[in-house]
Structure formats: structure tokens, C-alpha cells
Scaffold this motif. Sequence first.
Motif, PDB file in Angstrom:
ATOM      1  N   GLN A  52       0.661  -1.212  -0.140  1.00 15.48           N
ATOM      2  CA  GLN A  52      -0.061   0.131   0.160  1.00 15.48           C
ATOM      3  C   GLN A  52       0.855   1.350  -0.006  1.00 15.48           C
ATOM      4  OE1 GLN A  52      -2.244  -0.734   3.537  1.00 15.48           O
ATOM      5  NE2 GLN A  52      -3.950  -1.832   2.297  1.00 15.48           N
ATOM      6  N   MET A  53       1.968   1.305   0.913  1.00 17.70           N
ATOM      7  CA  MET A  53       2.798   2.324   0.713  1.00 17.70           C
ATOM      8  C   MET A  53       3.553   2.650  -0.549  1.00 17.70           C
ATOM      9  SD  MET A  53       4.799   2.755   4.502  1.00 17.70           S
ATOM     10  CE  MET A  53       5.682   0.912   4.409  1.00 17.70           C
ATOM     11  N   LEU A  54       3.978   1.509  -1.404  1.00 22.99           N
ATOM     12  CA  LEU A  54       4.401   1.526  -2.636  1.00 22.99           C
ATOM     13  C   LEU A  54       3.552   2.158  -3.582  1.00 22.99           C
ATOM     14  CD1 LEU A  54       6.751   0.977  -4.374  1.00 22.99           C
ATOM     15  CD2 LEU A  54       5.909  -1.416  -4.864  1.00 22.99           C
ATOM     16  N   ALA A  55       2.106   1.792  -3.721  1.00 21.45           N
ATOM     17  CA  ALA A  55       1.027   2.279  -4.295  1.00 21.45           C
ATOM     18  C   ALA A  55       0.813   3.712  -4.135  1.00 21.45           C
ATOM     19  CB  ALA A  55      -0.185   1.600  -4.177  1.00 21.45           C
ATOM     20  N   ASN A  56       0.986   4.114  -2.787  1.00 24.40           N
ATOM     21  CA  ASN A  56       0.840   5.502  -2.485  1.00 24.40           C
ATOM     22  C   ASN A  56       1.995   6.466  -2.988  1.00 24.40           C
ATOM     23  OD1 ASN A  56       1.266   7.672   0.268  1.00 24.40           O
ATOM     24  ND2 ASN A  56      -0.746   7.798  -0.666  1.00 24.40           N
ATOM     25  N   PHE A  57       3.000   6.006  -3.089  1.00 28.52           N
ATOM     26  CA  PHE A  57       4.425   6.540  -3.536  1.00 28.52           C
ATOM     27  C   PHE A  57       4.163   6.903  -4.895  1.00 28.52           C
ATOM     28  CE2 PHE A  57       8.739   6.832  -5.192  1.00 28.52           C
ATOM     29  CZ  PHE A  57       9.081   7.749  -4.462  1.00 28.52           C
ATOM     30  N   MET A  58       3.817   5.630  -5.657  1.00 28.05           N
ATOM     31  CA  MET A  58       3.631   5.741  -6.887  1.00 28.05           C
ATOM     32  C   MET A  58       2.445   6.657  -7.553  1.00 28.05           C
ATOM     33  SD  MET A  58       5.877   4.056  -8.326  1.00 28.05           S
ATOM     34  CE  MET A  58       7.275   2.914  -7.714  1.00 28.05           C
ATOM     35  N   ALA A  59       1.498   7.056  -6.745  1.00 27.78           N
ATOM     36  CA  ALA A  59       0.746   8.027  -7.026  1.00 27.78           C
ATOM     37  C   ALA A  59       0.981   9.273  -6.955  1.00 27.78           C
ATOM     38  CB  ALA A  59      -0.710   7.830  -6.113  1.00 27.78           C
ATOM     39  N   LEU A  85      -5.740  12.913  -5.569  1.00 26.48           N
ATOM     40  CA  LEU A  85      -6.634  12.534  -4.499  1.00 26.48           C
ATOM     41  C   LEU A  85      -6.242  11.064  -3.940  1.00 26.48           C
ATOM     42  CD1 LEU A  85     -10.033  13.318  -6.257  1.00 26.48           C
ATOM     43  CD2 LEU A  85      -8.970  14.547  -4.290  1.00 26.48           C
ATOM     44  N   ASP A  86      -5.654  10.071  -4.955  1.00 25.18           N
ATOM     45  CA  ASP A  86      -5.357   8.919  -4.336  1.00 25.18           C
ATOM     46  C   ASP A  86      -4.137   8.845  -3.467  1.00 25.18           C
ATOM     47  OD1 ASP A  86      -7.314   7.655  -6.181  1.00 25.18           O
ATOM     48  OD2 ASP A  86      -5.807   7.175  -7.563  1.00 25.18           O
ATOM     49  N   VAL A  91      -2.206   8.908   2.268  1.00 19.93           N
ATOM     50  CA  VAL A  91      -1.569   9.557   3.349  1.00 19.93           C
ATOM     51  C   VAL A  91      -2.497   9.360   4.659  1.00 19.93           C
ATOM     52  CG1 VAL A  91      -0.700  11.708   4.273  1.00 19.93           C
ATOM     53  CG2 VAL A  91      -0.112  10.849   2.067  1.00 19.93           C
ATOM     54  N   LYS A  92      -3.768   9.843   4.430  1.00 17.38           N
ATOM     55  CA  LYS A  92      -4.679   9.789   5.674  1.00 17.38           C
ATOM     56  C   LYS A  92      -4.966   8.437   6.146  1.00 17.38           C
ATOM     57  CE  LYS A  92      -6.122  12.816   7.200  1.00 17.38           C
ATOM     58  NZ  LYS A  92      -5.365  13.666   8.631  1.00 17.38           N
ATOM     59  N   THR A  93      -4.814   7.424   5.247  1.00 22.82           N
ATOM     60  CA  THR A  93      -5.084   5.832   5.697  1.00 22.82           C
ATOM     61  C   THR A  93      -3.941   5.559   6.178  1.00 22.82           C
ATOM     62  OG1 THR A  93      -6.700   5.818   4.046  1.00 22.82           O
ATOM     63  CG2 THR A  93      -5.872   3.812   4.940  1.00 22.82           C
ATOM     64  N   LEU A  94      -2.760   5.582   5.517  1.00 26.01           N
ATOM     65  CA  LEU A  94      -1.576   4.619   6.006  1.00 26.01           C
ATOM     66  C   LEU A  94      -0.648   5.391   7.238  1.00 26.01           C
ATOM     67  CD1 LEU A  94      -0.234   4.030   2.256  1.00 26.01           C
ATOM     68  CD2 LEU A  94      -1.025   2.548   3.852  1.00 26.01           C
ATOM     69  N   PHE A  95      -0.855   6.703   7.084  1.00 27.56           N
ATOM     70  CA  PHE A  95      -0.170   7.521   8.179  1.00 27.56           C
ATOM     71  C   PHE A  95      -1.174   8.316   8.987  1.00 27.56           C
ATOM     72  CE2 PHE A  95       2.229   7.081   4.270  1.00 27.56           C
ATOM     73  CZ  PHE A  95       3.311   6.328   4.581  1.00 27.56           C
ATOM     74  N   LEU A  96      -1.512   7.782  10.074  1.00 28.80           N
ATOM     75  CA  LEU A  96      -2.587   8.409  10.720  1.00 28.80           C
ATOM     76  C   LEU A  96      -2.293   9.466  11.724  1.00 28.80           C
ATOM     77  CD1 LEU A  96      -4.546   5.070  12.298  1.00 28.80           C
ATOM     78  CD2 LEU A  96      -4.982   6.546  10.226  1.00 28.80           C
ATOM     79  N   GLU A  97      -1.001   9.556  12.083  1.00 31.44           N
ATOM     80  CA  GLU A  97      -0.401  10.650  12.800  1.00 31.44           C
ATOM     81  C   GLU A  97       0.058  11.807  11.910  1.00 31.44           C
ATOM     82  OE1 GLU A  97       2.938   8.480  11.145  1.00 31.44           O
ATOM     83  OE2 GLU A  97       1.012   8.030  11.734  1.00 31.44           O
ATOM     84  N   GLN A  98      -0.018  11.698  10.566  1.00 28.81           N
ATOM     85  CA  GLN A  98       0.451  12.771   9.692  1.00 28.81           C
ATOM     86  C   GLN A  98      -0.687  13.738   9.272  1.00 28.81           C
ATOM     87  OE1 GLN A  98       3.604  13.309   7.972  1.00 28.81           O
ATOM     88  NE2 GLN A  98       2.454  15.206   7.589  1.00 28.81           N
TER      89      GLN A  98
END
Length: 234
Positions: A52-59, A85-86, A91-98
Motif C-alpha cells: 500500500q505504501m508503494l502504491a501511495n508513493f507511485m501515485a 486524490l489517491d 497518506v490519511k489512511t497509512l499515516f494516521l499521525e500525519q
Amino acid sequence: ITTPTWLGRMPRFAGSTQHGKLKADEWRSFCTITLVYSLIKQWHDKDTRFQQMLANFMALISLVNIAHRRTLDHKAIADYRRATLDYLRGVKTLFLEQQLLPNHHAALHLSSMMQMFGPVISWRTFAFERYNGMIQAINHNSRIGELAVTFMRYFCMGSNIRAILAHGSKLPGAFNTVQDTFKDVFGSDVRGTFLNDSSVFDEEEGAVPYPPRSRRKRGELSTIARNLFSSLME
């Protein structure tokens, strides 16, 4: 990773105190090239969170690459909006503290600005940021009221030297010995974003390139005529 010569320097030891602060061009090269290969290699076979983090970075990389295009159409702008938007949802899903920052909010408006003004390359302020960096690199004595004069003096000095060196083969041979010093003081890496932006203009016809660097050994002293030295310092 072997990169094309028109790309700027690839940062080494990024994120460490040894490297120091990354410039915008170094961030772009590091993220869109180095990390793309590295993270795919490191995370492609790991658990779901890494996927999921890889997909987020690719977005993130997708929206950056679209924003740097020279030409845009409605589909590209829609793809940018979707990738943005993706990325932010990830970011909001994977990094809750961010917490989302103003730059994240601004990125959401960029698609509308592309729709109104066209490709970002035509209206971004990279050239101004580059000049800010040049000014920051100039030595000064921090005396308020004298900084502008110091900056102007160095800019004029650099312009005069470039004009002199543009004569190429018409200069005395001894003049070639200042080439290395000139490039160290006034030169900069013109690859990367600078080369990409400036390539939209045709090269000036008949422009004479700088003479080749001299083969003088490091530390070896040489002399030039006093009138030439005076021209350099004017």
C-alpha cells in the motif's frame, strides 16, 4: 543506476547530514528515479502495508510527472486530479499521525490552474527560485543597506567575464588559465530542470562556446596581463 547526462546530479547519501539539504532538482531526481527503482525492489514482495505504501508513493510520482509535462490535455489533467486524490487519501489512511499541510491543499487546486493557464512549465517560478539560490551563495558582510550593491557588483562582474570569454579564440592564450576558476566561482549545474526549461528557446545562432579548459595542474600558478585582470574585476 545509470542516468542520462542531461539529468542533474543524483544525490548521494540523501537524508544524511553528510549530504546536507537537497535542492528541488535533487528531490525530483531522487524521488522520480532512484526511489522508484529502490522501493519496487525492496517492497514488491513484502506484506500488505508495504504494498500500500508503494502504491501511495507511485501515485505521488504520477502526479509529479504529469505536472512536469510540456503539453497537457483534459485527460492528463483528470489523471493528475485522480493521482492527487489517491495520494492524499493514502497518506490519511497509512499515516494516521500525519497532518495534511498547506502544500497538500495547494496541490488540489493545481488541476484547476492547469485548466486555466496550461502546462505548469509556462507559469511556474523555478527561475526566480534559482536566482534566490544564486544570491544566497554570494558572500557578503550582512550589512543592511549594502547587500544590494554587493549582489549587483557580483552579477555585473560575472556578466562581464562571460562577455569576455565569449570571444573564445580571440583571447590571449594566458586567458584560458582562468577558465577553471571562473566556472568554480560563477558556474552552476545547468542540467535537470534548468536545461529542460531553457531548451524551449532556440540556441543563438553563431554563439561561440567557451574555450576548452586548460590543462594546468591544480595548484600551479600562472599570470595574465594587468589590463586583462582589470577587465575581469570591472
